[in-house]
Design an enzyme around this catalytic site. Structure first.
Site, PDB file in Angstrom:
ATOM      1  N   LYS A  44      28.183  12.097  61.395  1.00 42.85           N
ATOM      2  CA  LYS A  44      27.980  11.295  60.185  1.00 42.85           C
ATOM      3  C   LYS A  44      29.041  10.201  60.130  1.00 42.85           C
ATOM      4  CE  LYS A  44      27.186  11.493  55.219  1.00 42.85           C
ATOM      5  NZ  LYS A  44      25.972  10.647  55.372  1.00 42.85           N
ATOM      6  N   HIS A  65      29.937  17.681  56.346  1.00 42.39           N
ATOM      7  CA  HIS A  65      28.815  17.209  57.141  1.00 42.39           C
ATOM      8  C   HIS A  65      29.125  17.328  58.629  1.00 42.39           C
ATOM      9  CE1 HIS A  65      27.226  15.382  53.430  1.00 42.39           C
ATOM     10  NE2 HIS A  65      26.066  15.406  54.058  1.00 42.39           N
TER      11      HIS A  65
END
Length: 236
Positions: free
Chosen positions: A135, A131
């Site tokens: 995040k 990600h």
């Protein structure tokens, strides 16, 4: 449909654009705190906030009988408590670690593959997620969902976030979490043997798939009461 956006970061802004394109209106949006008089204008709330705010956001909506669609991860130690409050207030709730249509199909594929691979213990499974660097939680909620599906359909007993140079026991699923700038989300399930590997992979190209799924869930949830999942929304 009148929507309250609880969390107005990149995902909230994407939801706003797509929702308005579908004929909905955003009547309230916030990234810090709740103004309950403003919140009460909404037919449904969509929460993509932060783990520390999610539970309060959700339960405040329940108290006003506002259906809630929640995609915030990292707060699930309070999920069961939220469900109890939802039922007590006769409200409506959908939580998903990922609202993307493709990811939810991937969940179904992952479950079926885990059932099939259970018979073949020469294959060892591992999970990897990648990600963007902003995040907050690690591993992702989607990776945890995928891992829990494997646990429910295999001889593995638990999972563990794999750090560099750490050893994992035979009955533990190793989960690797990587953070790379501007990656919306990639999830890989790999079954490896000495002879070959079997791999399934989902790669998101943008946030729009997640945002659209959340809006579709909100459309489903409006005027309902009870606890639902994306399986209900997509009828899979």
């Amino acid at each position: 449909m009148k929507i309250a956006l609880l969390g107005y970061g990149r995902m909230g802004k994407t939801i706003e654009k797509l929702a308005e394109n579908r004929g909905h209106s955003i009547v309230y949006k916030t990234s810090s705190g709740l103004k309950e008089d403003e919140l009460k204008k909404a037919d449904v709330a969509i929460d993509f906030s932060i783990p520390e705010a999610a539970f309060k956001n959700i339960t405040t909506c329940f108290q006003h009988q506002i259906p809630v669609v929640c995609g915030t991860t990292g707060w699930l130690e309070k999920y069961d408590e939220a469900v109890k409050i939802c039922k007590k207030e006769n409200a409506a709730f959908i939580y998903a670690s990922n609202f993307s249509l493709g990811v939810n199909l991937f969940f179904e594929l992952n479950t079926q593959l885990a059932k099939l691979m259970k018979k073949f213990d020469q294959y060892k499974v591992d999970v990897e997620e990648i990600h963007h660097t902003k995040k907050l939680d690690k591993p992702s909620g989607t990776a945890i969902t995928l891992t829990e599906q494997i646990l429910a359909n295999s001889a593995y007993t638990n999972w563990e976030l794999k750090e560099e140079n750490t050893s994992i026991s035979e009955k533990t699923i190793p989960v690797t979490a990587k953070r790379i700038e501007d990656v919306p989300g990639t999830h890989i399930i790999n079954y490896a043997s000495d002879i070959d590997d079997i791999e399934i992979k989902h790669t998101a190209h943008s946030r729009e798939g997640f945002a659209l799924g959340a809006i579709i869930a909100a459309e489903f949830l409006k005027d309902k009461t009870g606890i639902f999942t994306m399986k209900d929304v997509l009828n899979v």
